[in-house]
Design an enzyme around this catalytic site. Structure first.
Site, PDB file in Angstrom:
ATOM      1  N   GLU A  40       0.830  -1.204   0.000  1.00  0.00           N
ATOM      2  CA  GLU A  40       0.000   0.000   0.000  1.00  0.00           C
ATOM      3  C   GLU A  40       0.868   1.259   0.000  1.00  0.00           C
ATOM      4  OE1 GLU A  40      -3.412   2.016   2.936  1.00  0.00           O
ATOM      5  OE2 GLU A  40      -2.185   0.329   3.641  1.00  0.00           O
ATOM      6  N   LYS A 113      -9.103   2.692  -2.319  1.00  0.00           N
ATOM      7  CA  LYS A 113      -9.423   2.115  -1.019  1.00  0.00           C
ATOM      8  C   LYS A 113     -10.831   2.552  -0.608  1.00  0.00           C
ATOM      9  CE  LYS A 113      -7.135   1.668   3.533  1.00  0.00           C
ATOM     10  NZ  LYS A 113      -5.919   2.058   4.274  1.00  0.00           N
ATOM     11  N   CYS A 149      -5.549  -2.683   2.293  1.00  0.00           N
ATOM     12  CA  CYS A 149      -5.418  -2.735   3.750  1.00  0.00           C
ATOM     13  C   CYS A 149      -6.740  -2.830   4.497  1.00  0.00           C
ATOM     14  CB  CYS A 149      -4.588  -1.554   4.243  1.00  0.00           C
ATOM     15  SG  CYS A 149      -3.853  -1.826   5.886  1.00  0.00           S
TER      16      CYS A 149
END
Length: 546
Positions: A40, A113, A149
């Protein structure tokens, strides 16, 4: 599909250097490799914080991505999957996405994300907008379900409650994903490795899909990233588990069968030890330091800190300064010298009694000094702080402060004295855990002299002083601190767990009134679920019922 997991240690802000890490890897890859995966926000390192608010910085990221697109033409069989901040192009919102990008043959696919954490050390809603769409990405003979994540943690009860009402993995599975990939920058705390493994295994089993998890490794300021990237088959069995606390590059077949029992979690004390070494080494290295200095008192805290520094930097790059006063016991000096000899660390001895006497002479009339009180105790600590800082200024050492979490919690430390330093190495390690670390350090041979581990802790700032003259026993203190700081229990809740009410009230009052000290402390390395600093933001000027 042949996939390379690149568990890298990026430097925050070093866009060109991070990109070079990836491009240097490419010529070493076998021709049959289909995809290389980086963590990430790999191009900028995690967390980049307010660098993201600089337009020129964001532009350099886009220039680096354009360079990677051009480079992809030279590797037509290879796809690049990595994280970077990408402008949303919309006039409202923060204007940036925390994005996973797949680059192949000059084309780019993006998945932003979806879930942006804003608890504990995370502050992503300050910088990013959440994804507005979730799309699986067709790539060669696979359909990739790419997440970033926190998107993986939607089912966990973080902060004792569900935070999200959307499950990106479920959306991707419904879209026909054949392979889950999560790129991550997941900070370490003791015990997280097992929690994370069980979470990922549960998702692989739930959706009956193989799962690749690629985590950042390294220390960035207070945060330490343990790596421990994983590849699991559709039954949740591991086919690859990358090492903790070090860079690693592994090639694997995405649909290879895993091996039951292959994964074994590491011992928690061992992981804390490794984490502190990595965090210390990276903090100095990424800040441009190669050597460290600290005061050696003959106590367990400075001994453990010195051992960690010697392991992280090499003993030749560590200096221990012994600063005895008229209250120092002979054993404190000899124990410090034995420790340094065992480690191969150089020492300097500078007695502070003459300096201390000069302070007394100068302050006698204006302060009306008499019996030794906290003002005279703190004078000694500040003399020592000035001495180690002088070594830092003269020779370019970084000063390591040696206070533990228990002391920092209740203010049993001196501003501009023993709190002086550039890094508070063990500030998230409670005193009882310090002793466990010390015994772990001595697991093969005695590095820390046994006398240090058996004598009663003392600041040695007045005759026959012991920590327990002021503090509750450390085993009780650390339990109460855990309930109050980590679990967030009230005073009454803690008292009901069979603790002395007077002791509990004293500890909680001490914690609350010393927030101002902690705000001025050096950055500390986070190894527990709730550390002081960026993960615990309490007011200083406040009045509330604990």
């Amino acid at each position: 599909m042949q996939i390379v997991i690149a568990q890298f240690n990026p430097v925050v802000g070093d866009i060109s250097g991070n990109l070079q890490r990836l491009t240097t890897l490419l010529p070493t890859l076998a021709p049959q490799v289909d995809l290389v995966i980086c963590p990430e926000l790999f191009l900028v390192g995690y967390p980049p914080r307010d660098l993201l608010e600089k337009p020129s910085f964001v532009q350099r990221v886009q220039d680096a991505l354009a360079e990677l697109v051009r480079l992809s033409h030279h590797y037509p069989n290879l796809g690049f999957l990595l994280g970077a901040p990408v402008p949303t192009g919309r006039p409202v919102g923060k204007g940036l996405h925390n994005t996973a990008l797949l680059i192949h043959r000059g084309r780019t696919w993006q998945q932003a994300k979806t879930l942006l954490p804003s608890y504990d050390v995370f502050d992503e809603t300050r910088y990013f907008d959440p994804a507005t769409e979730i799309h699986a990405i067709p790539f060669k003979n696979e359909v990739l379900g790419v997440t970033v994540c926190e998107d993986l943690w939607c089912q966990s009860e973080i902060c004792h409650r569900r935070l999200y009402d959307i499950d990106p993995l479920a959306v991707l599975a419904d879209q026909g994903a054949t392979l889950f990939i999560n790129i991550s920058a997941s900070p370490f705390y003791a015990g997280k490795e097992e929690v994370r493994f069980e979470l990922i295994r549960g998702m692989a089993r739930k959706f009956r899909l193989p799962f690749l998890y690629v985590n950042q490794v390294g220390g960035n300021d207070e945060l330490i990233f343990d790596g421990r990237s994983l590849a699991l088959d559709a039954s949740g069995e591991p086919l690859a588990v990358l090492p903790a606390f070090q860079e690693a590059v592994v090639t694997l077949d995405s649909h290879q069968a895993g091996t039951p029992g292959f994964y074994q979690p590491e011992d928690q004390i061992a992981t804390i030890h490794q984490a502190l070494i990595l965090g210390l080494r990276d903090y100095l290295g990424k800040c441009g330091f190669s050597r460290a200095v600290l005061g050696l008192s003959g106590g367990v805290d400075s001994a453990v800190t010195c051992c960690l520094a010697a392991a992280a930097l090499g003993p030749e790059n560590v200096l221990g300064v012994i600063m005895p006063s008229l209250f120092s016991s002979p054993g404190s000096i000899t124990d410090s010298l034995r420790l340094a000899e065992n480690l191969g660390v150089a020492t300097r001895t500078i007695p502070i009694t003459p300096i201390y006497q000069a302070y007394i002479d100068a302050l006698q009339e204006p302060l009306g000094l008499g019996a030794i009180d906290v003002s005279l105790e703190n004078v000694q600590a500040r003399i020592r702080g000035n001495i180690v800082m002088a070594y830092s200024n003269k020779f370019g050492y970084l000063v390591l402060s040696t206070g533990n979490k228990s002391e920092l919690a209740v203010g049993y430390c001196t501003l501009y004295g023993d709190m002086s330093g550039g890094l508070a190495v063990i500030s998230d390690v409670p005193k009882t855990l310090i002793y466990e670390l010390a015994h772990y350090i001595n697991r093969d041979r005695e590095l820390i002299p046994g006398e240090i581990l058996t004598k009663a802790p003392s600041a040695e700032l007045r005759p026959d002083q012991k920590d327990q003259d002021t503090l509750p026993p450390y085993d009780i203190l650390d339990q109460v601190l855990h309930y109050y700081i980590t679990e967030g229990l009230s005073v009454s809740d803690i008292v009901h767990r069979n603790f002395d009410p007077n002791v509990v009230h004293w500890i909680i009052r001490s914690v609350d009134k010393n927030e101002y000290k902690r705000r001025q402390a050096a950055p500390g390395l986070k190894v527990t679920t709730k550390a002081f600093g960026m993960g615990r933001r309490m007011p200083i000027a406040a009045r509330y019922e604990p």
